[in-house]
Design a protein around this motif. Structure first.
Motif, PDB file in Angstrom:
ATOM      1  N   SER A  35       0.864  -1.183   0.000  1.00  0.00           N
ATOM      2  CA  SER A  35       0.000   0.000   0.000  1.00  0.00           C
ATOM      3  C   SER A  35       0.898   1.230   0.000  1.00  0.00           C
ATOM      4  O   SER A  35       2.117   1.139   0.174  1.00  0.00           O
ATOM      5  N   ALA A  36       0.297   2.398  -0.207  1.00  0.00           N
ATOM      6  CA  ALA A  36       1.073   3.619  -0.390  1.00  0.00           C
ATOM      7  C   ALA A  36       1.640   4.141   0.930  1.00  0.00           C
ATOM      8  O   ALA A  36       1.008   4.029   1.982  1.00  0.00           O
ATOM      9  N   ARG A  37       2.829   4.736   0.839  1.00  0.00           N
ATOM     10  CA  ARG A  37       3.426   5.439   1.976  1.00  0.00           C
ATOM     11  C   ARG A  37       2.882   6.861   1.956  1.00  0.00           C
ATOM     12  O   ARG A  37       3.320   7.699   1.176  1.00  0.00           O
ATOM     13  N   LEU A  38       1.890   7.119   2.814  1.00  0.00           N
ATOM     14  CA  LEU A  38       1.187   8.395   2.813  1.00  0.00           C
ATOM     15  C   LEU A  38       1.212   9.041   4.194  1.00  0.00           C
ATOM     16  O   LEU A  38       1.112   8.358   5.213  1.00  0.00           O
ATOM     17  N   LEU A  39       1.313  10.364   4.187  1.00  0.00           N
ATOM     18  CA  LEU A  39       1.029  11.162   5.363  1.00  0.00           C
ATOM     19  C   LEU A  39      -0.172  12.033   5.018  1.00  0.00           C
ATOM     20  O   LEU A  39      -0.200  12.648   3.947  1.00  0.00           O
ATOM     21  N   ILE A  40      -1.156  12.072   5.894  1.00  0.00           N
ATOM     22  CA  ILE A  40      -2.363  12.856   5.623  1.00  0.00           C
ATOM     23  C   ILE A  40      -2.576  13.855   6.748  1.00  0.00           C
ATOM     24  O   ILE A  40      -2.648  13.485   7.921  1.00  0.00           O
ATOM     25  N   GLU A  41      -2.674  15.116   6.381  1.00  0.00           N
ATOM     26  CA  GLU A  41      -3.054  16.174   7.310  1.00  0.00           C
ATOM     27  C   GLU A  41      -4.487  16.546   6.963  1.00  0.00           C
ATOM     28  O   GLU A  41      -4.750  17.247   5.973  1.00  0.00           O
ATOM     29  N   SER A  42      -5.437  16.040   7.715  1.00  0.00           N
ATOM     30  CA  SER A  42      -6.853  16.254   7.420  1.00  0.00           C
ATOM     31  C   SER A  42      -7.365  17.424   8.245  1.00  0.00           C
ATOM     32  O   SER A  42      -7.479  17.333   9.471  1.00  0.00           O
ATOM     33  N   LEU A  43      -7.654  18.520   7.565  1.00  0.00           N
ATOM     34  CA  LEU A  43      -8.075  19.748   8.228  1.00  0.00           C
ATOM     35  C   LEU A  43      -9.566  19.724   8.564  1.00  0.00           C
ATOM     36  O   LEU A  43     -10.326  18.928   7.994  1.00  0.00           O
ATOM     37  N   ASP A  44      -9.951  20.594   9.450  1.00  0.00           N
ATOM     38  CA  ASP A  44     -11.369  20.768   9.793  1.00  0.00           C
ATOM     39  C   ASP A  44     -11.976  21.681   8.726  1.00  0.00           C
ATOM     40  O   ASP A  44     -11.737  22.894   8.717  1.00  0.00           O
ATOM     41  N   PHE A  45     -12.761  21.104   7.834  1.00  0.00           N
ATOM     42  CA  PHE A  45     -13.262  21.864   6.687  1.00  0.00           C
ATOM     43  C   PHE A  45     -14.172  23.012   7.105  1.00  0.00           C
ATOM     44  O   PHE A  45     -14.276  24.017   6.409  1.00  0.00           O
ATOM     45  N   ALA A  46     -14.829  22.874   8.235  1.00  0.00           N
ATOM     46  CA  ALA A  46     -15.695  23.963   8.707  1.00  0.00           C
ATOM     47  C   ALA A  46     -14.883  25.241   8.911  1.00  0.00           C
ATOM     48  O   ALA A  46     -15.332  26.337   8.579  1.00  0.00           O
ATOM     49  N   GLN A  47     -13.682  25.101   9.439  1.00  0.00           N
ATOM     50  CA  GLN A  47     -12.837  26.272   9.660  1.00  0.00           C
ATOM     51  C   GLN A  47     -12.335  26.851   8.341  1.00  0.00           C
ATOM     52  O   GLN A  47     -12.369  28.063   8.126  1.00  0.00           O
ATOM     53  N   VAL A  48     -11.890  25.973   7.445  1.00  0.00           N
ATOM     54  CA  VAL A  48     -11.324  26.444   6.175  1.00  0.00           C
ATOM     55  C   VAL A  48     -12.408  27.030   5.281  1.00  0.00           C
ATOM     56  O   VAL A  48     -12.225  28.087   4.674  1.00  0.00           O
ATOM     57  N   SER A  49     -13.556  26.366   5.197  1.00  0.00           N
ATOM     58  CA  SER A  49     -14.624  26.856   4.327  1.00  0.00           C
ATOM     59  C   SER A  49     -15.184  28.178   4.839  1.00  0.00           C
ATOM     60  O   SER A  49     -15.656  29.002   4.061  1.00  0.00           O
TER      61      SER A  49
END
Length: 230
Positions: A35-49
């Protein structure tokens, strides 16, 4: 395999699709339990939107620059921003880190040029469809675009932010998009650029009169190429 970073949560529904596409492709390429070597930074979309709604791009930049820097510090060797609209601040984010960010419009434009597509319709949320930052990047690859349909852009905004970003599939919205794509096929274009990472949830990209360039899949596969590159 090289390590790729994803700036996600923009929305979580499209980030899940990136994760799926990338890992399925790595499995096809490597087999076994790979499987892929991934790092994910998942933001709080409510804040960004909320920043986007107020057109406060400095605010949005702060969220994404922080994410990019944390991914670089975590060992990511390149990044994907998992949203078309957030490429409006691509230059700011790229300037804040030393690793490359793979630009979604560049990889789509390169694919279209290879396929000899020189006239297309761009479909996405309002800022993607109407502002210069995305359109000019595609045009730089030799693609001529139909003028933006502002009414369509506003309707897509409502579909995306009220429905798709919270995982809601509305059949009326599916029918609307199918009708719009049928109408676009009557224009003097060779293809449609589906420049919204959520729209494939309600658009069958393989069952339309015109070829559809699904930016989500093309971008994710560019990430796969990076992971597999030596």
């Amino acid at each position: 395999m090289r390590k790729l970073g994803l700036i996600g949560g923009l929305s979580w529904t499209s980030t899940a699709r990136y994760y799926e596409i990338i890992n399925q492709a790595i499995h096809r390429a490597k087999g076994g339990q790979h499987s892929a070597r991934l790092l994910i930074e998942s933001l709080d979309f409510a804040q960004v939107s909320g920043c986007i709604t107020q057109e406060d791009w400095d605010c949005a930049s702060g969220h994404l620059i922080g994410a990019a820097q944390r991914l670089e510090q975590g060992g990511a060797e390149a990044l994907l921003i998992c949203a078309n609209s957030m490429h409006r601040i691509y230059d700011r984010i790229q300037a804040s880190i030393t690793i490359p960010i793979i630009h979604i419009a560049d990889v789509v434009g390169t694919r279209m040029k290879a396929d000899r597509i020189d006239r297309a319709a761009l479909i996405g949320t309002r800022n993607v469809m109407t502002e210069k930052y995305y359109r000019q990047r595609l045009v730089s690859h030799g693609v001529s675009l139909l003028p933006a349909d502002v009414a369509l852009a506003e309707r897509i905004d409502r579909i995306v932010y009220d429905e798709l970003t919270v995982g809601k599939i509305n059949r009326d919205s599916e029918r609307f998009m199918k009708s719009e794509l049928t109408d676009i096929a009557k224009e003097d274009v060779q293809a449609v650029v589906l420049a919204c990472t959520e729209l494939e949830m309600i658009v069958d990209v393989k069952a339309n009169v015109l070829p559809i360039y699904d930016c989500t899949e093309i971008h994710a596969m560019a990430g796969v190429d990076f992971i597999l590159s030596e």
